[in-house]
Design an enzyme around this catalytic site. Structure first.
Site, short mmCIF file in Angstrom:
data_model
loop_
_atom_site.label_atom_id
_atom_site.label_comp_id
_atom_site.label_asym_id
_atom_site.label_seq_id
_atom_site.Cartn_x
_atom_site.Cartn_y
_atom_site.Cartn_z
N THR A 6 4.68 7.41 -1.53
CA THR A 6 5.22 6.81 -0.31
C THR A 6 4.82 5.34 -0.29
OG1 THR A 6 3.26 7.34 1.02
CG2 THR A 6 5.02 9.00 0.93
N MET A 38 0.84 -1.18 0.00
CA MET A 38 0.00 0.00 0.00
C MET A 38 0.87 1.24 0.00
SD MET A 38 -2.64 1.40 2.81
CE MET A 38 -1.26 2.23 3.58
N CYS A 39 0.37 2.30 -0.61
CA CYS A 39 1.16 3.51 -0.74
C CYS A 39 0.27 4.75 -0.63
CB CYS A 39 1.89 3.56 -2.08
SG CYS A 39 2.87 2.09 -2.41
N GLY A 40 0.93 5.89 -0.54
CA GLY A 40 0.25 7.15 -0.70
C GLY A 40 0.77 7.79 -1.97
N ASN A 86 -0.69 2.39 -5.71
CA ASN A 86 -1.22 2.23 -4.35
C ASN A 86 -2.21 1.09 -4.37
OD1 ASN A 86 -2.42 2.43 -1.83
ND2 ASN A 86 -3.75 4.10 -2.42
#
Length: 530
Positions: A62, A1-3, A88
């Site tokens: 991120t 998972m990411c931003g 993401n």
């Protein structure tokens, strides 16, 4: 998972604000990366005239690393073409193949191939933009899983962005399109005298699909950073209700028995409830209340402890760690502005009350009870993967309004209500919940919203999902007397020995955790936040 963050500007490169960048880092604490591009785009002004425009593109990504053997930083960059990907999500499958290793790299490779496969027209040496675009669309359509992405194809100077059809990952834009969801089977021509029983094929089919969904969502989760010797890799958002308890029982058949599972149960101090209880007891003051009584009496704490006891009894070989997350009113108020910021553009009292429960549950800080000493020990779950039962009510008819719709207009009314609920799930729930939960560097996964399970659930007739209008025989051991809402889930829980959970009534999270209506007055859930 990411931003992920992407900006497009004709003036200068626009970076995220400090507040937004901080939120992105909280979603993805393992890595942060920034890339920028300046591209010249040709814009048609009239049929006979066009002019070139310069645009500045800024990409920030991120990462919360949960796939592969090492952290893979983002944005991913192709050194030859200059193309970029901010990813993401989770690609569980591409086509029919389960993705091994880092899924972001696998997706990027496919997108690059799709963009480059027809980059030169053999006859005139020109880039085939339309064919390249169609190839990219077709590639995205093969991905199974929850995701949001921004892909910059440098050769065509095009930016592609989107999210999965169910909307399980947050992606906020000023302008967006609604894509079609799978269609719901509304055929009611063969519903008379049909009864859903323990031996109905749908019960076994649901079990197999939930097993498959959970297996792929819990496969090779990295050991989270923790001081514990064997920290829990998975936690369940656990109210003790039917949906989450069923997930717990099925995941038991998948994960090694030595892996501990955290059950995150949240309860709030609600001043309105406390004041009402005090007023009711005013003539006869009770004994001094226990310090945790305000939380112990929360409905979700009661059902949570009951279902936890049932899991311990039926599946004693695993450590089921019940995490009591108690939230004082003062702490709720202290985090209120941050929660409101995270749920934007949602802005109703109901959005806030639901988000509060998920926000503190996802933080995972509470206490566990030592069974040998009965002492409460502070504990914060190290698990970075959270499982949620969201989607079960919308697919299988679990809300009170589904019963009401059936009473008023039969299966036609029920089908219309289910279709409405499912089609607005992404807009109403999933993006909001993703932003709130991910704030704590946690990834929420929705086993009931697996694409294969969803397609199956929407395709089967109404009577195979819920028991509205069905008359059970009390003497028939294959058809226990259970609530009609989500009856196929109830029968599966019953078959697995979870009879308490099978009989549990549906209760909305904001009422079970007591985040709704914290102040006296006539505030409605649909009212905008002040």
């Amino acid at each position: 998972m990411c931003g992920i963050f992407f900006s497009y500007s004709q003036k200068e490169h626009e970076a995220p604000s400090e507040k937004l960048l901080d939120d992105l880092r909280k979603r993805g604490p393992d890595s942060v990366g920034t890339r920028s591009r300046t591209a010249s785009l040709e814009r048609t002004t009239t049929q006979l005239e066009s002019k070139e425009q310069t645009c500045n593109l800024n990409f920030v990504s991120t990462v919360l690393s949960l796939r592969g053997e090492c952290i893979v930083g983002q944005p991913l960059e192709d050194s030859k073409s200059g193309s970029l990907l901010c990813w993401n999500g989770e690609a569980w499958r591409i086509g029919n193949e389960i993705v091994q290793g880092n899924d972001a790299e696998a997706v990027f490779s496919l997108l690059l191939n799709a963009a480059q496969s027809c980059n030169v027209n053999a006859s005139d040496g020109l880039f085939s933009y339309d064919q390249s675009k169609q190839n990219i669309f077709k590639t995205i359509a093969t991905i199974t899983g929850p995701y949001a992405f921004v892909f910059y194809d440098a050769q065509s100077a095009r930016v592609f962005y989107g999210r999965d059809a169910l909307g399980r990952r947050s992606l906020l834009v000023k302008r967006y399109e609604t894509y079609p969801f799978p269609t719901l089977n509304k055929d009611d021509s063969n519903v008379h005298n049909q009864i859903l029983t323990l031996n109905s094929p749908a019960v076994e089919q649901l079990y197999q699909r939930l097993q498959s969904s959970l297996a792929i969502r819990t496969f090779k989760i990295p050991i989270p950073p923790s001081k514990q010797a064997a920290p829990a890799r998975v936690a369940i958002l656990f109210s003790g209700g039917l949906d989450c308890t069923l997930l717990a029982a099925i995941i038991h058949s998948i994960l090694p028995k030595w892996e501990e599972i955290d059950l995150l149960n949240v309860a709030f101090e609600n001043p309105r409830v406390v004041q009402a209880a005090a007023a009711a007891n005013a003539p006869n003051p009770p004994n001094p209340p226990a310090a945790n009584s305000v939380y112990v009496l929360c409905p979700d704490r009661t059902t949570g402890l009951s279902s936890h006891a049932e899991l311990l009894k039926k599946l004693p070989e695993r450590t089921w760690r019940f995490v009591s997350i108690n939230v004082p009113y003062a702490e709720t108020q202290a985090h209120r502005s941050n929660i409101i910021s995270l749920i934007h553009p949602h802005n109703t009292e109901m959005d806030l009350s639901i988000a509060c429960a998920l926000y503190f549950a996802a933080r995972g800080s509470g206490f566990i009870t030592d069974t040998s000493t009965s002492l409460d020990i502070p504990y914060t779950t190290p698990a970075r993967v959270l499982l949620s039962g969201l989607g079960a009510d919308e697919l299988f008819g679990g809300y009170t309004r589904h019963n009401t719709a059936f009473d008023r207009r039969g299966y036609k009314g029920l089908a219309d209500e289910l279709e409405l609920d499912f089609n607005r799930l992404g807009k109403r729930n999933l993006g909001r919940d993703d932003r709130v939960i991910s704030h704590w560097a946690k990834e929420v996964r929705y086993p009931y919203l697996d694409e294969d399970l969803v397609s199956w659930a929407l395709s089967i007739p109404m009577w195979e999902k819920c028991g509205f209008g069905q008359v059970s025989n009390a003497e028939d051991t294959d058809s226990p007397m259970l609530e009609p809402g989500k009856k196929v889930l109830r029968l599966l829980a019953w078959r697995l020995g979870l009879r308490g959970a099978a009989a549990e009534k549906k209760r909305a999270i904001q009422f079970g955790a007591r985040t709704a209506k914290m102040q006296a007055g006539k505030t409605k859930g649909t009212q905008n936040l002040s």
